[in-house]
Design an enzyme around this catalytic site. Structure first.
Site, PDB file in Angstrom:
ATOM      1  N   HIS A  73       0.846  -1.202   0.000  1.00  0.00           N
ATOM      2  CA  HIS A  73       0.000   0.000   0.000  1.00  0.00           C
ATOM      3  C   HIS A  73       0.877   1.246   0.000  1.00  0.00           C
ATOM      4  O   HIS A  73       1.732   1.393   0.859  1.00  0.00           O
ATOM      5  CB  HIS A  73      -0.924   0.009   1.231  1.00  0.00           C
ATOM      6  CG  HIS A  73      -2.168  -0.809   1.057  1.00  0.00           C
ATOM      7  ND1 HIS A  73      -3.342  -0.502   1.694  1.00  0.00           N
ATOM      8  CD2 HIS A  73      -2.415  -1.910   0.312  1.00  0.00           C
ATOM      9  CE1 HIS A  73      -4.279  -1.366   1.337  1.00  0.00           C
ATOM     10  NE2 HIS A  73      -3.741  -2.242   0.514  1.00  0.00           N
ATOM     11  N   TYR A 201      -9.045   5.943   7.627  1.00  0.00           N
ATOM     12  CA  TYR A 201      -9.173   6.271   9.058  1.00  0.00           C
ATOM     13  C   TYR A 201     -10.176   7.426   9.153  1.00  0.00           C
ATOM     14  O   TYR A 201      -9.977   8.474   8.553  1.00  0.00           O
ATOM     15  CB  TYR A 201      -7.830   6.729   9.627  1.00  0.00           C
ATOM     16  CG  TYR A 201      -6.791   5.638   9.773  1.00  0.00           C
ATOM     17  CD1 TYR A 201      -6.063   5.178   8.680  1.00  0.00           C
ATOM     18  CD2 TYR A 201      -6.527   5.066  11.015  1.00  0.00           C
ATOM     19  CE1 TYR A 201      -5.098   4.184   8.809  1.00  0.00           C
ATOM     20  CE2 TYR A 201      -5.559   4.070  11.158  1.00  0.00           C
ATOM     21  CZ  TYR A 201      -4.862   3.637  10.050  1.00  0.00           C
ATOM     22  OH  TYR A 201      -3.902   2.650  10.197  1.00  0.00           O
ATOM     23  N   PRO A 293      -4.145   0.473  18.695  1.00  0.00           N
ATOM     24  CA  PRO A 293      -3.853   0.041  17.323  1.00  0.00           C
ATOM     25  C   PRO A 293      -4.036   1.122  16.254  1.00  0.00           C
ATOM     26  O   PRO A 293      -3.785   0.897  15.088  1.00  0.00           O
ATOM     27  CB  PRO A 293      -4.823  -1.118  17.097  1.00  0.00           C
ATOM     28  CG  PRO A 293      -5.807  -1.062  18.180  1.00  0.00           C
ATOM     29  CD  PRO A 293      -5.254  -0.256  19.284  1.00  0.00           C
ATOM     30  N   LYS A 297       1.031  -0.114  15.062  1.00  0.00           N
ATOM     31  CA  LYS A 297       2.403  -0.269  15.536  1.00  0.00           C
ATOM     32  C   LYS A 297       2.649  -1.522  16.370  1.00  0.00           C
ATOM     33  O   LYS A 297       3.795  -1.932  16.564  1.00  0.00           O
ATOM     34  CB  LYS A 297       2.795   0.953  16.375  1.00  0.00           C
ATOM     35  CG  LYS A 297       2.917   2.223  15.552  1.00  0.00           C
ATOM     36  CD  LYS A 297       4.127   2.179  14.617  1.00  0.00           C
ATOM     37  CE  LYS A 297       3.976   3.134  13.464  1.00  0.00           C
ATOM     38  NZ  LYS A 297       4.005   2.460  12.160  1.00  0.00           N
ATOM     39  N   TYR A 384       4.247   6.468  10.203  1.00  0.00           N
ATOM     40  CA  TYR A 384       3.328   5.379   9.826  1.00  0.00           C
ATOM     41  C   TYR A 384       4.072   4.263   9.094  1.00  0.00           C
ATOM     42  O   TYR A 384       3.861   3.078   9.384  1.00  0.00           O
ATOM     43  CB  TYR A 384       2.197   5.915   8.940  1.00  0.00           C
ATOM     44  CG  TYR A 384       1.054   4.932   8.767  1.00  0.00           C
ATOM     45  CD1 TYR A 384       1.041   4.028   7.699  1.00  0.00           C
ATOM     46  CD2 TYR A 384       0.001   4.881   9.678  1.00  0.00           C
ATOM     47  CE1 TYR A 384       0.014   3.107   7.551  1.00  0.00           C
ATOM     48  CE2 TYR A 384      -1.041   3.961   9.525  1.00  0.00           C
ATOM     49  CZ  TYR A 384      -1.025   3.090   8.464  1.00  0.00           C
ATOM     50  OH  TYR A 384      -2.047   2.164   8.315  1.00  0.00           O
TER      51      TYR A 384
HETATM   52  P1  FAS Z   1       0.785 -12.065  21.692  1.00  0.00           P
HETATM   53  O1  FAS Z   1      -0.081 -11.627  22.824  1.00  0.00           O
HETATM   54  O2  FAS Z   1       0.285 -12.032  20.292  1.00  0.00           O
HETATM   55  O3  FAS Z   1       1.361 -13.526  21.947  1.00  0.00           O
HETATM   56  C1  FAS Z   1       1.751 -13.936  23.243  1.00  0.00           C
HETATM   57  C2  FAS Z   1       1.601 -15.448  23.300  1.00  0.00           C
HETATM   58  O4  FAS Z   1       2.066 -15.895  24.584  1.00  0.00           O
HETATM   59  C3  FAS Z   1       0.149 -15.888  23.167  1.00  0.00           C
HETATM   60  O5  FAS Z   1       0.026 -16.864  22.168  1.00  0.00           O
HETATM   61  C4  FAS Z   1      -0.193 -16.441  24.558  1.00  0.00           C
HETATM   62  O6  FAS Z   1      -1.085 -17.543  24.491  1.00  0.00           O
HETATM   63  C5  FAS Z   1       1.170 -16.873  25.064  1.00  0.00           C
HETATM   64  N1  FAS Z   1       1.262 -16.900  26.523  1.00  0.00           N
HETATM   65  C6  FAS Z   1       0.740 -16.013  27.398  1.00  0.00           C
HETATM   66  N2  FAS Z   1       1.030 -16.392  28.660  1.00  0.00           N
HETATM   67  C7  FAS Z   1       1.741 -17.548  28.575  1.00  0.00           C
HETATM   68  C8  FAS Z   1       2.315 -18.429  29.527  1.00  0.00           C
HETATM   69  N3  FAS Z   1       2.210 -18.188  30.839  1.00  0.00           N
HETATM   70  N4  FAS Z   1       2.965 -19.531  29.088  1.00  0.00           N
HETATM   71  C9  FAS Z   1       3.086 -19.770  27.742  1.00  0.00           C
HETATM   72  N5  FAS Z   1       2.559 -18.972  26.789  1.00  0.00           N
HETATM   73  C10 FAS Z   1       1.894 -17.877  27.208  1.00  0.00           C
HETATM   74  N6  FAS Z   1      -1.606  -4.565  16.587  1.00  0.00           N
HETATM   75  C11 FAS Z   1      -1.695  -3.897  15.417  1.00  0.00           C
HETATM   76  O7  FAS Z   1      -0.662  -3.482  14.879  1.00  0.00           O
HETATM   77  N7  FAS Z   1      -2.930  -3.693  14.824  1.00  0.00           N
HETATM   78  C12 FAS Z   1      -4.102  -4.171  15.401  1.00  0.00           C
HETATM   79  O8  FAS Z   1      -5.181  -3.976  14.869  1.00  0.00           O
HETATM   80  C13 FAS Z   1      -4.043  -4.868  16.616  1.00  0.00           C
HETATM   81  N8  FAS Z   1      -5.188  -5.366  17.215  1.00  0.00           N
HETATM   82  C14 FAS Z   1      -5.080  -6.017  18.422  1.00  0.00           C
HETATM   83  C15 FAS Z   1      -6.218  -6.539  19.090  1.00  0.00           C
HETATM   84  C16 FAS Z   1      -6.102  -7.190  20.319  1.00  0.00           C
HETATM   85  C17 FAS Z   1      -7.333  -7.729  21.021  1.00  0.00           C
HETATM   86  C18 FAS Z   1      -4.837  -7.340  20.911  1.00  0.00           C
HETATM   87  C19 FAS Z   1      -4.698  -8.018  22.270  1.00  0.00           C
HETATM   88  C20 FAS Z   1      -3.699  -6.837  20.268  1.00  0.00           C
HETATM   89  C21 FAS Z   1      -3.818  -6.188  19.010  1.00  0.00           C
HETATM   90  N9  FAS Z   1      -2.701  -5.700  18.338  1.00  0.00           N
HETATM   91  C22 FAS Z   1      -2.762  -5.042  17.169  1.00  0.00           C
HETATM   92  C23 FAS Z   1      -1.405  -5.885  18.868  1.00  0.00           C
HETATM   93  C24 FAS Z   1      -1.000  -7.268  18.538  1.00  0.00           C
HETATM   94  O9  FAS Z   1      -0.947  -7.421  17.144  1.00  0.00           O
HETATM   95  C25 FAS Z   1       0.320  -7.480  19.211  1.00  0.00           C
HETATM   96  O10 FAS Z   1       1.203  -6.387  18.994  1.00  0.00           O
HETATM   97  C26 FAS Z   1       0.979  -8.763  18.800  1.00  0.00           C
HETATM   98  O11 FAS Z   1       0.044  -9.788  19.005  1.00  0.00           O
HETATM   99  C27 FAS Z   1       2.224  -8.913  19.653  1.00  0.00           C
HETATM  100  O12 FAS Z   1       2.665 -10.200  19.517  1.00  0.00           O
HETATM  101  P2  FAS Z   1       3.307 -10.955  20.771  1.00  0.00           P
HETATM  102  O13 FAS Z   1       4.266 -10.043  21.427  1.00  0.00           O
HETATM  103  O14 FAS Z   1       3.751 -12.248  20.226  1.00  0.00           O
HETATM  104  O15 FAS Z   1       2.130 -11.129  21.827  1.00  0.00           O
HETATM  105  C1  PHB Z   2      -6.002  -4.058  10.781  1.00  0.00           C
HETATM  106  O1  PHB Z   2      -6.107  -4.285   9.570  1.00  0.00           O
HETATM  107  O2  PHB Z   2      -6.314  -4.887  11.660  1.00  0.00           O
HETATM  108  C2  PHB Z   2      -5.488  -2.706  11.225  1.00  0.00           C
HETATM  109  C3  PHB Z   2      -4.941  -1.849  10.279  1.00  0.00           C
HETATM  110  C4  PHB Z   2      -4.466  -0.610  10.685  1.00  0.00           C
HETATM  111  C5  PHB Z   2      -4.577  -0.238  12.006  1.00  0.00           C
HETATM  112  C6  PHB Z   2      -5.135  -1.102  12.959  1.00  0.00           C
HETATM  113  C7  PHB Z   2      -5.616  -2.338  12.552  1.00  0.00           C
HETATM  114  O3  PHB Z   2      -4.122   0.983  12.395  1.00  0.00           O
END
Ligand code: FAS
Ligand code: PHB
Length: 389
Positions: A73, A201, A293, A297, A384
């Site tokens: 993009h 956005y 989000p 980032k 961004y």
């Molecule tokens: P994660 O949380 O993805 O992974 C951590 C892992 O550790 C999980 O699989 C968990 O099961 C495991 N774990 C936890 N405790 C444990 C234990 N005691 N023993 C063993 N394993 C354990 N980022 C964006 O850029 N855009 C978005 O739109 C966006 N939406 C999001 C929505 C939600 C609901 C959440 C929570 C996050 C969102 N994020 C978004 C951020 C997300 O993408 C994170 O930055 C990304 O998942 C980070 O990855 P990890 O650091 O691997 O953490």
């Molecule tokens: C998504 O596609 O999940 C997304 C994209 C941009 C954002 C947040 C979420 O800033």
């Protein structure tokens, strides 16, 4: 007692990407994940990869599907007062982003790990850390009712915001910084073509909205919602009607609706734990920091943490301990810049329930200034697309 050079706690994108990079450096790492692979893949999260993240995925050797299915993009739209204004990322910075879902990236990493036969324990329960302040850390866990103990050189805490690793650090050793926002994001995934070829956005008096995508036939939409909202109170029809109400009329007219594949509400917070290293324990990704989000980032910060930690551990095993010493300061420098940008975008685009008329005018003035200033747009664009590692 089992042995590994590195124990990675957490099998999300941080843990899997670190595991893949360490394997390419010949470092023996075992990965412990609390849930099943299906559960991990069922969490719908990020969608936008910075160029530096794309480059790291290629360096990890797991880019084939991303390079064939990912969507480069060159820009996105900011929408307010019913008008869409394009932010031309490529013209402003010479760089672009890649639209490629976190779920797909996680699946690619899981597949690569399985193909390489790397030690991975899913449904690892009661993970506990010991000795991380000394020179012989140990990790214990229970799997299928059997207790296991692993001795290692280092522990990588990649276990997300609710994980055990950060929680294992005594409160007097760690400084937490947090801001909780007075609203959440209601997300919906559907197999319908995106309303636009790029992301939109939207700042609207009814609340923020985001039109994103996963492919040319699968869309991801978000609506700012109240913290009292419950996903079961939002029918698909109600979601689509609200999305249409927040879009300009012409965009609403081209909105293709359909049944949701997934619907969820995520709370928004800014959070940083300092430092990110405690003796032989390192925190990476959501275990160390959370961003709203709005700036896309979260996943990309996890990638830069992992790049720094991989470089540090790789150097250590080649006899150079300097990377380990500098890991936390190096990671936090980039984390705080992304925290600032994510907070700024969130403050700019959302309707804050009790913000008052002056704050509303400040938001509007900043948006009007932004779209008329190449300097301001360049500052937005370079954040961004991602600041350099
Ligand atoms: P994660 O949380 O993805 O992974 C951590 C892992 O550790 C999980 O699989 C968990 O099961 C495991 N774990 C936890 N405790 C444990 C234990 N005691 N023993 C063993 N394993 C354990 N980022 C964006 O850029 N855009 C978005 O739109 C966006 N939406 C999001 C929505 C939600 C609901 C959440 C929570 C996050 C969102 N994020 C978004 C951020 C997300 O993408 C994170 O930055 C990304 O998942 C980070 O990855 P990890 O650091 O691997 O953490
Ligand atoms: C998504 O596609 O999940 C997304 C994209 C941009 C954002 C947040 C979420 O800033």
């Amino acid at each position: 007692m089992e042995r590994a050079q590195v124990v990675i706690v957490g099998g999300g994108p941080s843990g899997l990407l670190l595991g893949q990079l360490l394997a390419r450096s010949g470092v023996d790492a075992v990965l412990l994940e609390r849930h099943t692979p299906e559960y991990v893949l069922g969490r719908i999260r990020a969608g936008v990869l910075e160029q530096t993240t794309v480059d790291l995925v290629r360096q990890a050797g797991v880019a084939d599907h991303m390079d064939s299915a990912g969507l480069p993009h060159d820009g996105f739209d900011l929408c307010f007062d019913g008008q869409r204004h394009r932010v031309d990322l490529h013209a402003l910075t010479g760089r672009r982003v890649m639209v490629y879902g976190q779920t797909d990236l996680t699946r690619d990493l899981m597949h690569a790990r399985q193909q390489a036969g790397l030690r991975t324990v899913y449904e690892a329960e009661d993970v506990a850390l010991e000795g991380w302040d000394g020179t012989q850390p140990r990790v214990t866990y229970v799997h299928a009712g059997q207790r296991h103990e692993i001795s290692c050189d280092f522990i990588a805490g990649c276990d997300g915001f609710h994980g055990v690793c950060r929680a294992s650090v005594p409160t007097e050793r760690i400084k937490l910084h947090e801001k909780v926002y007075p609203f959440g994001w209601l997300g919906l995934l559907a197999d319908v073509p995106p309303v636009s070829h790029e992301l939109i956005y939207v700042r609207h008096e009814r609340g923020f909205a985001l039109c994103s995508q996963r492919s040319r036939t699968r869309s991801r939409y978000y609506l700012q919602c109240s913290l009292q909202d419950r996903v079961e109170n939002w029918s698909d029809d109600a979601f689509w009607a609200e999305m249409a109400a927040r879009l300009p009329a012409a965009s609403a007219a081209s909105l293709v609706t359909g049944p949701s594949l997934e619907k969820s509400i995520a709370p928004l917070r800014s959070f940083v734990a300092e430092p990110m290293r405690f003796g032989r324990l390192f925190l990476a990704g959501d275990a160390a920091h959370i961003v709203p989000p709005t700036g896309a980032k979260g996943l990309n910060l996890a990638a830069s943490d992992v790049a720094y930690l991989w470089e540090a551990l790789d150097a250590h095993y080649r006899g150079d301990g300097s990377g380990i010493e500098h890991y936390s300061a190096r990671a936090l420098s980039r984390v705080w810049k992304a925290e600032r940008f994510s907070w700024w975008m969130t403050q700019l685009m959302h309707h804050f329930p009790d913000q008052g008329s002056f704050a509303e005018r400040m938001q509007h003035a900043e948006l009007e200034y932004l779209i008329g200033s190449p300097a301001a747009l360049t500052a937005l664009a370079e954040n961004y697309v991602g600041l350099p590692f």
